[in-house]
Write a protein that holds these residues in place. Structure first.
Motif, short mmCIF file in Angstrom:
data_model
loop_
_atom_site.label_atom_id
_atom_site.label_comp_id
_atom_site.label_asym_id
_atom_site.label_seq_id
_atom_site.Cartn_x
_atom_site.Cartn_y
_atom_site.Cartn_z
N PRO A 1 -2.98 1.14 -13.95
CA PRO A 1 -4.07 1.02 -13.01
C PRO A 1 -3.66 0.30 -11.46
CG PRO A 1 -4.21 -0.63 -14.69
CD PRO A 1 -3.08 0.27 -15.13
N PHE A 2 -2.58 -0.80 -11.59
CA PHE A 2 -2.17 -1.12 -10.53
C PHE A 2 -1.50 -0.33 -9.45
CE2 PHE A 2 0.33 -4.03 -7.67
CZ PHE A 2 -0.62 -5.06 -7.31
N ALA A 3 -0.80 0.50 -10.22
CA ALA A 3 -0.23 1.57 -9.46
C ALA A 3 -1.06 2.58 -8.73
CB ALA A 3 0.87 2.33 -10.23
N GLY A 4 -2.32 2.87 -9.36
CA GLY A 4 -3.33 3.49 -8.98
C GLY A 4 -4.03 2.88 -7.86
N PHE A 5 -4.21 1.60 -7.83
CA PHE A 5 -4.75 0.97 -6.85
C PHE A 5 -3.74 1.04 -5.71
CE2 PHE A 5 -4.57 -3.20 -4.52
CZ PHE A 5 -5.77 -3.21 -4.00
N LEU A 6 -2.62 0.94 -5.87
CA LEU A 6 -1.50 0.78 -4.66
C LEU A 6 -1.56 2.40 -4.08
CD1 LEU A 6 1.32 -1.00 -6.04
CD2 LEU A 6 -0.28 -1.94 -4.35
N PHE A 7 -1.76 3.16 -4.97
CA PHE A 7 -2.07 4.44 -4.44
C PHE A 7 -3.06 5.13 -3.55
CE2 PHE A 7 -3.30 9.13 -4.70
CZ PHE A 7 -2.32 9.61 -4.11
N THR A 8 -4.08 4.36 -3.89
CA THR A 8 -5.44 4.59 -3.03
C THR A 8 -5.43 3.73 -1.90
OG1 THR A 8 -6.51 2.73 -4.39
CG2 THR A 8 -6.92 5.02 -5.35
N VAL A 9 -4.71 2.51 -1.91
CA VAL A 9 -4.84 1.91 -0.64
C VAL A 9 -3.81 2.67 0.36
CG1 VAL A 9 -3.52 -0.35 0.24
CG2 VAL A 9 -5.17 -0.33 -1.85
N ALA A 10 -2.56 3.15 -0.16
CA ALA A 10 -1.77 3.71 0.65
C ALA A 10 -2.40 5.04 1.31
CB ALA A 10 -0.53 4.33 0.11
N TYR A 11 -3.13 6.00 0.62
CA TYR A 11 -3.87 6.74 1.05
C TYR A 11 -5.15 6.49 2.07
CZ TYR A 11 -6.61 11.35 0.96
OH TYR A 11 -7.27 12.54 1.34
N GLY A 12 -5.70 5.43 1.75
CA GLY A 12 -6.85 4.99 2.54
C GLY A 12 -6.25 4.67 3.85
N LEU A 13 -5.21 3.93 3.81
CA LEU A 13 -4.54 3.48 5.01
C LEU A 13 -4.26 4.66 6.06
CD1 LEU A 13 -2.56 0.34 4.06
CD2 LEU A 13 -4.56 0.32 5.55
N TYR A 14 -3.76 5.87 5.30
CA TYR A 14 -3.26 7.00 6.21
C TYR A 14 -4.48 7.69 6.53
CZ TYR A 14 -0.94 11.66 6.79
OH TYR A 14 -0.54 12.56 7.46
N GLU A 15 -5.58 7.88 5.70
CA GLU A 15 -6.70 8.72 6.33
C GLU A 15 -7.91 7.88 6.83
OE1 GLU A 15 -7.00 11.89 6.40
OE2 GLU A 15 -5.25 12.66 5.28
N TYR A 16 -8.05 6.84 6.31
CA TYR A 16 -9.08 5.94 6.92
C TYR A 16 -8.66 4.51 7.23
CZ TYR A 16 -11.30 9.77 4.33
OH TYR A 16 -11.68 10.95 3.93
N GLN A 17 -7.95 4.31 8.05
CA GLN A 17 -7.23 3.14 8.35
C GLN A 17 -8.10 1.96 8.53
OE1 GLN A 17 -4.33 3.06 11.63
NE2 GLN A 17 -2.94 1.61 10.56
N ALA A 18 -9.10 1.97 9.43
CA ALA A 18 -9.93 0.92 9.89
C ALA A 18 -10.84 0.48 8.66
CB ALA A 18 -10.82 1.28 10.92
N ALA A 19 -11.47 1.71 8.05
CA ALA A 19 -12.27 1.12 7.01
C ALA A 19 -11.24 0.33 5.78
CB ALA A 19 -13.03 2.34 6.52
N THR A 20 -10.16 0.85 5.60
CA THR A 20 -9.71 0.58 4.56
C THR A 20 -8.96 -0.89 4.71
OG1 THR A 20 -8.69 2.78 3.81
CG2 THR A 20 -7.42 0.91 3.03
N ALA A 21 -8.34 -1.08 5.98
CA ALA A 21 -7.96 -2.51 6.42
C ALA A 21 -8.98 -3.38 6.36
CB ALA A 21 -7.43 -2.46 7.64
N LYS A 22 -10.23 -3.25 6.79
CA LYS A 22 -11.45 -4.26 6.44
C LYS A 22 -11.88 -4.32 5.09
CE LYS A 22 -13.31 -3.24 11.38
NZ LYS A 22 -14.36 -2.78 11.91
N ALA A 23 -11.71 -3.32 4.41
CA ALA A 23 -11.91 -3.42 2.90
C ALA A 23 -11.05 -4.55 2.05
CB ALA A 23 -12.01 -2.07 2.16
N LEU A 24 -9.64 -4.12 2.50
CA LEU A 24 -8.73 -4.84 1.96
C LEU A 24 -8.86 -6.51 2.45
CD1 LEU A 24 -5.10 -2.86 2.54
CD2 LEU A 24 -6.71 -3.39 0.14
N SER A 25 -9.40 -6.76 3.38
CA SER A 25 -9.57 -8.32 4.11
C SER A 25 -10.65 -8.93 3.12
CB SER A 25 -10.02 -8.28 5.50
OG SER A 25 -8.92 -7.81 6.52
#
Length: 358
Positions: free
Chosen positions: A51-75
């Protein structure tokens, strides 16, 4: 909750103007993967990585497609994670310390009758000697690091020429990077031998040596943080004071120090926290005697600190003995928390005074 309301909350939280179901689904998938990963880790499952690998994959895809929203969500996630980890550490310390606290009750923090620490037979666990040793070494350390640290910060920021500042400041910051075991070894081989030969101490190691070594270790922290606080004082305040005819020293004493007092106080409290939590130097120097000095004010006596107790005994501890070491950790945790709250109170108080509020 409807999809429209969910989208509105996400927009308000992460500051995005438009959002579609793919962003919501991606965020939900990432959160679910992270939650499952945390649960599998806590229960000791060998599948935690999936599941942690799945989390990393979703983060990578989010940074690629929706960078601003993903960065703020990670913060936002990092903030929540920090609070959660702190809560888990607090809970774990308390749970592990409960057996020893149940056995000893209030005597764990108040008993001064001998023996104060016995791990076999009729067990006895009193943290009074270790609490006293920690208090004495911290006070001694801050008598060294406090005045010298503030004076060093004033010299670097306000007095030293640029050429001297460029040499002294990096040198002070380099001292902070020296491992504590090095300070402890120097204190044990040089200061300890000097004390035993010159003062004819009956035992190896003493609280005054630990206080001196830890004070020197805390000094770079106090100097660095206090210097940043002093340098942040607006130049217009100092120039205005000098324009009224005051000397440089009068300006430092009446303008610079009061204006930066909150930051300087924080620097000293950080030094106190460093002194309280120092482990290796105290472990190397002290003789690990779990008893109070006689007389109590004898700083040349040999006792124990909370950190050195944990470091020297955790390898052989089990059962109630291990629980007593966790209780020592709880005392340290509470002490640092009180210091943190105190520093925030001082900072707010000074801001109110400097702003002319009551």
């Amino acid at each position: 909750m409807s999809t429209t309301e969910l989208h509105q909350q996400v927009r308000e939280r992460f500051g995005v103007e438009t959002i579609d179901d793919r962003v919501v689904a991606l965020g939900a998938a990432g959160a679910l993967c992270l939650l499952v990963s945390a649960i599998t880790f806590l229960i000791g499952s060998p599948f935690t990585a999936l599941p942690f690998a799945g989390f990393l994959f979703t983060v990578a895809y989010g940074l690629y497609e929706y960078q601003a929203a993903t960065a703020k969500a990670l913060s936002f996630l990092a903030t929540i994670g920090t609070g959660t980890i702190l809560a888990l550490i607090t809970f774990y310390l308390l749970v592990e310390a409960l057996p020893a606290i149940r056995l000893m009750g209030a005597e764990m923090f108040t008993s001064t009758s001998e023996p104060m620490w016995r791990t076999r037979g009729e067990e006895m666990y009193s943290l009074v000697p270790m609490m006293w040793g920690t208090l004495v070494t911290t006070v001694l350390a801050m008598l060294i690091a406090g005045p010298l640290g503030v004076a060093g910060a004033l010299f670097i920021s306000e007095i030293a020429p640029d050429a001297v500042r460029e040499v002294v400041k990096p040198a002070v910051e380099t001292l902070a990077g020296i491992p504590s075991i090095v300070y402890g070894f120097i204190g044990f081989t040089i200061l300890n031998d000097y004390m035993m030969e010159s003062l004819e101490l009956p035992t190896s190691g003493s609280l005054v040596i630990v206080g001196l070594v830890v004070g020197l270790m805390s000094l770079p922290t106090v100097v660095s943080v206090a210097e940043d606080a002093i340098a942040s004082v607006p130049e217009s305040m100092k120039s205005g004071s000098l324009a009224l005819g005051t000397t440089d020293w009068q300006t430092i004493k009446s303008i610079t120090i009061p204006a930066s007092f909150s930051g300087v106080s924080a620097a000293v409290l950080l030094g106190v926290g460093r002194a309280i939590g120092e482990t290796m130097a105290a472990t190397v120097i002290l003789g690990h005697a779990q008893r109070l000095p006689d007389p109590l004010y004898d700083v040349f006596g040999n006792t124990e600190t909370l950190t050195s107790l944990i470091a020297s005994q955790y390898g052989v501890a089990s059962g109630t003995h291990m629980s007593a070491l966790f209780a020592a950790g709880v005392v340290l945790f509470v002490s640092v928390t009180v210091l943190s709250i105190g520093s925030q109170y001082i900072e707010r108080r000074m801001k109110h005074q400097l702003q002319g509020e009551s």
